[in-house]
Design a protein around this motif. Structure first.
Motif, PDB file in Angstrom:
ATOM      1  N   SER A   1       0.893  -1.165  -0.054  1.00  0.00           N
ATOM      2  CA  SER A   1       0.015  -0.003  -0.048  1.00  0.00           C
ATOM      3  C   SER A   1       0.831   1.364   0.075  1.00  0.00           C
ATOM      4  O   SER A   1       1.344   1.444   1.189  1.00  0.00           O
ATOM      5  CB  SER A   1      -0.916  -0.079   1.236  1.00  0.00           C
ATOM      6  OG  SER A   1      -1.640   1.008   1.174  1.00  0.00           O
ATOM      7  N   GLY A   2       1.208   1.742  -1.308  1.00  0.00           N
ATOM      8  CA  GLY A   2       1.926   2.819  -1.466  1.00  0.00           C
ATOM      9  C   GLY A   2       3.725   2.355  -1.428  1.00  0.00           C
ATOM     10  O   GLY A   2       3.701   1.034  -1.335  1.00  0.00           O
ATOM     11  N   PRO A   3       4.330   3.377  -1.408  1.00  0.00           N
ATOM     12  CA  PRO A   3       5.661   2.657  -1.320  1.00  0.00           C
ATOM     13  C   PRO A   3       6.074   1.939  -0.237  1.00  0.00           C
ATOM     14  O   PRO A   3       5.914   2.209   0.999  1.00  0.00           O
ATOM     15  CB  PRO A   3       6.586   3.936  -1.291  1.00  0.00           C
ATOM     16  CG  PRO A   3       5.800   5.365  -1.742  1.00  0.00           C
ATOM     17  CD  PRO A   3       4.475   4.830  -1.301  1.00  0.00           C
ATOM     18  N   THR A   4       6.538   0.610  -0.631  1.00  0.00           N
ATOM     19  CA  THR A   4       6.892  -0.620   0.518  1.00  0.00           C
ATOM     20  C   THR A   4       8.198  -1.012   0.245  1.00  0.00           C
ATOM     21  O   THR A   4       8.696  -1.345  -0.746  1.00  0.00           O
ATOM     22  CB  THR A   4       5.753  -1.440   0.462  1.00  0.00           C
ATOM     23  OG1 THR A   4       4.268  -0.896   0.551  1.00  0.00           O
ATOM     24  CG2 THR A   4       6.122  -2.545   1.384  1.00  0.00           C
ATOM     25  N   GLU A   5       8.996  -1.041   1.517  1.00  0.00           N
ATOM     26  CA  GLU A   5      10.444  -1.625   1.485  1.00  0.00           C
ATOM     27  C   GLU A   5      10.165  -3.302   1.288  1.00  0.00           C
ATOM     28  O   GLU A   5       9.367  -3.728   2.237  1.00  0.00           O
ATOM     29  CB  GLU A   5      11.223  -1.259   2.629  1.00  0.00           C
ATOM     30  CG  GLU A   5      11.903   0.162   2.417  1.00  0.00           C
ATOM     31  CD  GLU A   5      12.823   0.505   3.390  1.00  0.00           C
ATOM     32  OE1 GLU A   5      13.019  -0.230   4.158  1.00  0.00           O
ATOM     33  OE2 GLU A   5      13.347   1.609   3.286  1.00  0.00           O
ATOM     34  N   VAL A   6      10.808  -3.811   0.553  1.00  0.00           N
ATOM     35  CA  VAL A   6      10.875  -5.479   0.637  1.00  0.00           C
ATOM     36  C   VAL A   6      12.263  -5.842   0.694  1.00  0.00           C
ATOM     37  O   VAL A   6      13.010  -5.391  -0.287  1.00  0.00           O
ATOM     38  CB  VAL A   6      10.243  -5.905  -0.975  1.00  0.00           C
ATOM     39  CG1 VAL A   6      10.225  -7.274  -0.979  1.00  0.00           C
ATOM     40  CG2 VAL A   6       8.616  -5.222  -0.942  1.00  0.00           C
ATOM     41  N   THR A   7      12.247  -6.697   1.691  1.00  0.00           N
ATOM     42  CA  THR A   7      13.856  -7.032   1.645  1.00  0.00           C
ATOM     43  C   THR A   7      13.585  -8.638   1.277  1.00  0.00           C
ATOM     44  O   THR A   7      12.800  -9.578   1.262  1.00  0.00           O
ATOM     45  CB  THR A   7      14.080  -7.220   3.287  1.00  0.00           C
ATOM     46  OG1 THR A   7      14.027  -6.013   3.730  1.00  0.00           O
ATOM     47  CG2 THR A   7      15.467  -7.925   3.471  1.00  0.00           C
ATOM     48  N   ILE A   8      14.636  -8.752   0.288  1.00  0.00           N
ATOM     49  CA  ILE A   8      14.734 -10.162  -0.387  1.00  0.00           C
ATOM     50  C   ILE A   8      16.071 -10.908   0.207  1.00  0.00           C
ATOM     51  O   ILE A   8      17.064 -10.269   0.099  1.00  0.00           O
ATOM     52  CB  ILE A   8      14.595 -10.311  -2.074  1.00  0.00           C
ATOM     53  CG1 ILE A   8      13.477  -9.351  -2.430  1.00  0.00           C
ATOM     54  CG2 ILE A   8      14.927 -11.429  -2.622  1.00  0.00           C
ATOM     55  CD1 ILE A   8      13.884  -7.706  -2.912  1.00  0.00           C
ATOM     56  N   THR A   9      16.018 -12.130   0.729  1.00  0.00           N
ATOM     57  CA  THR A   9      16.840 -12.759   0.980  1.00  0.00           C
ATOM     58  C   THR A   9      17.003 -14.124   0.260  1.00  0.00           C
ATOM     59  O   THR A   9      16.180 -14.855  -0.093  1.00  0.00           O
ATOM     60  CB  THR A   9      16.826 -13.539   2.412  1.00  0.00           C
ATOM     61  OG1 THR A   9      16.604 -12.185   3.328  1.00  0.00           O
ATOM     62  CG2 THR A   9      18.182 -14.251   2.913  1.00  0.00           C
ATOM     63  N   ASN A  10      18.271 -14.276  -0.320  1.00  0.00           N
ATOM     64  CA  ASN A  10      18.736 -15.258  -1.195  1.00  0.00           C
ATOM     65  C   ASN A  10      19.164 -16.508  -0.626  1.00  0.00           C
ATOM     66  O   ASN A  10      20.513 -16.382  -0.193  1.00  0.00           O
ATOM     67  CB  ASN A  10      19.360 -14.800  -2.539  1.00  0.00           C
ATOM     68  CG  ASN A  10      19.943 -16.087  -3.514  1.00  0.00           C
ATOM     69  OD1 ASN A  10      19.372 -17.163  -3.364  1.00  0.00           O
ATOM     70  ND2 ASN A  10      20.408 -15.584  -4.451  1.00  0.00           N
ATOM     71  N   ASP A  11      18.662 -17.355  -0.262  1.00  0.00           N
ATOM     72  CA  ASP A  11      19.024 -18.770   0.514  1.00  0.00           C
ATOM     73  C   ASP A  11      19.606 -19.778  -0.404  1.00  0.00           C
ATOM     74  O   ASP A  11      20.083 -20.653   0.009  1.00  0.00           O
ATOM     75  CB  ASP A  11      18.063 -19.205   1.492  1.00  0.00           C
ATOM     76  CG  ASP A  11      17.865 -18.238   2.557  1.00  0.00           C
ATOM     77  OD1 ASP A  11      18.847 -17.470   2.888  1.00  0.00           O
ATOM     78  OD2 ASP A  11      16.795 -18.499   3.384  1.00  0.00           O
ATOM     79  N   ASP A  12      19.369 -19.518  -1.662  1.00  0.00           N
ATOM     80  CA  ASP A  12      19.987 -20.443  -2.709  1.00  0.00           C
ATOM     81  C   ASP A  12      21.488 -20.415  -3.041  1.00  0.00           C
ATOM     82  O   ASP A  12      22.144 -19.201  -2.812  1.00  0.00           O
ATOM     83  CB  ASP A  12      19.128 -20.233  -4.075  1.00  0.00           C
ATOM     84  CG  ASP A  12      18.165 -20.996  -4.000  1.00  0.00           C
ATOM     85  OD1 ASP A  12      17.733 -21.816  -3.218  1.00  0.00           O
ATOM     86  OD2 ASP A  12      17.329 -20.721  -5.238  1.00  0.00           O
ATOM     87  N   ASP A  13      22.052 -21.491  -3.737  1.00  0.00           N
ATOM     88  CA  ASP A  13      23.382 -21.357  -3.816  1.00  0.00           C
ATOM     89  C   ASP A  13      23.776 -20.753  -5.377  1.00  0.00           C
ATOM     90  O   ASP A  13      24.991 -20.899  -5.684  1.00  0.00           O
ATOM     91  CB  ASP A  13      24.051 -22.608  -4.128  1.00  0.00           C
ATOM     92  CG  ASP A  13      23.981 -23.469  -2.457  1.00  0.00           C
ATOM     93  OD1 ASP A  13      24.325 -22.423  -1.483  1.00  0.00           O
ATOM     94  OD2 ASP A  13      23.919 -24.454  -2.432  1.00  0.00           O
TER      95      ASP A  13
END
Length: 142
Positions: A81-93
């Motif tokens: 809803s509006g500008p939203t910070e999204v944190t993406i964590t890459n647990d793959d190799d």
């Protein structure tokens, strides 16, 4: 003599079954259903064939997070809803991207790394990994 042949035959069949079992695997091109393999609340089916993961909600000033594991986004549907910070964590190799379908966000995330992006969309749009196009998800607007 006959007993020795029988033992060799059984041993050979056992070894053959081990080889077949080791070479067998999933039949979906290496895709997995995500980290939990459970059915979530969204009911959305992504390109991996897995039923969607639990939906998370973000809002202005708040944020949400996505984990990449097993060549899948978890959750694969988020609400903003509006500008939203999204944190993406890459647990793959391996390296992945988080790319909105409208290309307003295109972030490369190395294996084992984390990145934060700001998602600001006015209508529902998809997201994907440009390196692995079977990895998809949806951004919904509250």
């Amino acid at each position: 003599m006959v007993k020795a042949r029988w033992v060799r035959l059984v041993a050979g069949l056992f070894m053959l079954s081990l080889v077949v079992a080791a070479c067998g695997g999933d039949d979906d091109g290496g895709d997995t259903t995500g980290t939990t393999g459970t059915t979530g609340t969204t009911g959305t089916t992504g390109a991996t064939g897995a039923t969607g993961a639990t939906e998370e909600t973000g809002s202005t000033g708040g944020g949400t997070s996505i984990t990449i594991a097993g060549f899948a986004f978890d959750p694969n549907t988020i609400t903003v809803s509006g500008p939203t910070e999204v944190t993406i964590t890459n647990d793959d190799d391996t390296t992945h991207t988080f790319t909105l379908d409208d290309d307003s966000v295109d972030k490369t995330i190395d294996a084992g790394a984390m990145a934060t992006v700001t998602v600001d969309v006015s209508q529902t749009t998809g997201f994907h990994c440009t390196i692995h196009p079977q990895m998809t998800g949806t951004v919904e607007v509250a």
